[in-house]
Design a protein around this motif. Sequence first.
Motif, PDB file in Angstrom:
ATOM      1  N   ARG A  77       0.884  -1.157   0.000  1.00  0.00           N
ATOM      2  CA  ARG A  77       0.000   0.000   0.000  1.00  0.00           C
ATOM      3  C   ARG A  77       0.924   1.209   0.000  1.00  0.00           C
ATOM      4  O   ARG A  77       1.683   1.419   0.939  1.00  0.00           O
ATOM      5  CB  ARG A  77      -0.913  -0.010   1.230  1.00  0.00           C
ATOM      6  N   ARG A  79       1.361   5.324  -0.332  1.00  0.00           N
ATOM      7  CA  ARG A  79       0.597   6.564  -0.186  1.00  0.00           C
ATOM      8  C   ARG A  79       1.537   7.756  -0.284  1.00  0.00           C
ATOM      9  O   ARG A  79       2.708   7.674   0.072  1.00  0.00           O
ATOM     10  CB  ARG A  79      -0.178   6.582   1.127  1.00  0.00           C
ATOM     11  N   GLU A  85      -3.726   6.863  -1.056  1.00  0.00           N
ATOM     12  CA  GLU A  85      -3.185   5.504  -0.929  1.00  0.00           C
ATOM     13  C   GLU A  85      -3.706   4.620  -2.057  1.00  0.00           C
ATOM     14  O   GLU A  85      -4.875   4.712  -2.433  1.00  0.00           O
ATOM     15  CB  GLU A  85      -3.596   4.903   0.418  1.00  0.00           C
ATOM     16  N   ARG A  87      -2.958   0.436  -3.869  1.00  0.00           N
ATOM     17  CA  ARG A  87      -2.263  -0.846  -3.813  1.00  0.00           C
ATOM     18  C   ARG A  87      -1.335  -0.921  -5.021  1.00  0.00           C
ATOM     19  O   ARG A  87      -1.772  -0.715  -6.157  1.00  0.00           O
ATOM     20  CB  ARG A  87      -3.284  -1.982  -3.842  1.00  0.00           C
TER      21      ARG A  87
END
Length: 107
Positions: A77, A79, A85, A87
Amino acid sequence: MTVPVDQLTDPAVRAFVGAVNASDQQAFYAALTPGATMSDDGSDRDLRQWAEREIFSVNGHMDVESEQADGLSLIARYRNDTWGEMRTAWRFVVEGGKVSRFETGQA
């Protein structure tokens, strides 16, 4: 569940992720070979421009969910202040104990 940075299998990848998460440019570039290359969503990018725009100026951070290929392939993840954020998948080529190429994109 996340994999703690200090438990990532490959030392070069561990140094890379640790540097990203610490926003430590010196450690980040020390984890790379001279002339290292990268791509984002399948397009080659200028590594230094990309790192400044996607990591250092916008508080980039990786929470690793899983690793494969002896630690050279991660799902994380990711961000930052620009994109929020998402994946992401990361693949690394390591030569001589340093990352010579990384490829990232949405997972």
